[in-house]
Design a protein around this motif. Sequence first.
Motif, PDB file in Angstrom:
ATOM      1  N   MET A  78       0.886  -1.228   0.103  1.00  0.00           N
ATOM      2  CA  MET A  78      -0.048  -0.028  -0.086  1.00  0.00           C
ATOM      3  C   MET A  78       0.986   1.165  -0.118  1.00  0.00           C
ATOM      4  N   ALA A 126       1.566   5.503  -0.108  1.00  0.00           N
ATOM      5  CA  ALA A 126       1.595   6.689   0.884  1.00  0.00           C
ATOM      6  C   ALA A 126       0.404   7.333   0.563  1.00  0.00           C
ATOM      7  N   GLU A 137      -2.189   6.135  -0.637  1.00  0.00           N
ATOM      8  CA  GLU A 137      -3.846   5.108  -0.308  1.00  0.00           C
ATOM      9  C   GLU A 137      -3.752   5.217   1.314  1.00  0.00           C
ATOM     10  N   THR A 138      -2.716   5.420   2.042  1.00  0.00           N
ATOM     11  CA  THR A 138      -2.771   5.350   3.453  1.00  0.00           C
ATOM     12  C   THR A 138      -3.596   6.894   3.952  1.00  0.00           C
ATOM     13  N   ALA A 143      -6.933   6.567   3.079  1.00  0.00           N
ATOM     14  CA  ALA A 143      -7.799   5.896   3.931  1.00  0.00           C
ATOM     15  C   ALA A 143      -8.071   6.608   5.243  1.00  0.00           C
ATOM     16  N   ALA A 144      -6.953   7.235   5.810  1.00  0.00           N
ATOM     17  CA  ALA A 144      -7.142   8.199   6.978  1.00  0.00           C
ATOM     18  C   ALA A 144      -8.097   9.084   6.902  1.00  0.00           C
TER      19      ALA A 144
END
Length: 118
Positions: A1, A3, A5-6, A9-10
């Motif tokens: 995954m 950065a 995508e993180t 998601a956050a």
Amino acid sequence: MGAWETVLAAAGGLVLGVGLGLALARARERDLLRRLRNDQARVRASIVPVLEWRAEALGIPAADRQSLSDDPIELAIGLSASIARVEGDPNLAFSDTVEVSRAELSGRRGARDGKRRA
């Protein structure tokens, strides 16, 4: 995954959390307002008439009994304050209570010993 995508998601979790928080807060606010309206209706239907009757029986003028607010809780507080001003403090002072208790105890002790104190 990766950065990005993180971060996505956050951000999605943050938006979801804020949305749920707002929805729950609004539901809680509606519930509190409903309870407040119910309590005000109960105060207006049960407490205010009794206080108005008592104020009328004590001869408190209608001008002193009326509240500037339409809130039944403020009206009940105003009526009870007017009644309290007219009736005064019905409680004995602490020193009077102690003297009465001391007199009762002295009378009981004297009767138990076969003596009576005046």
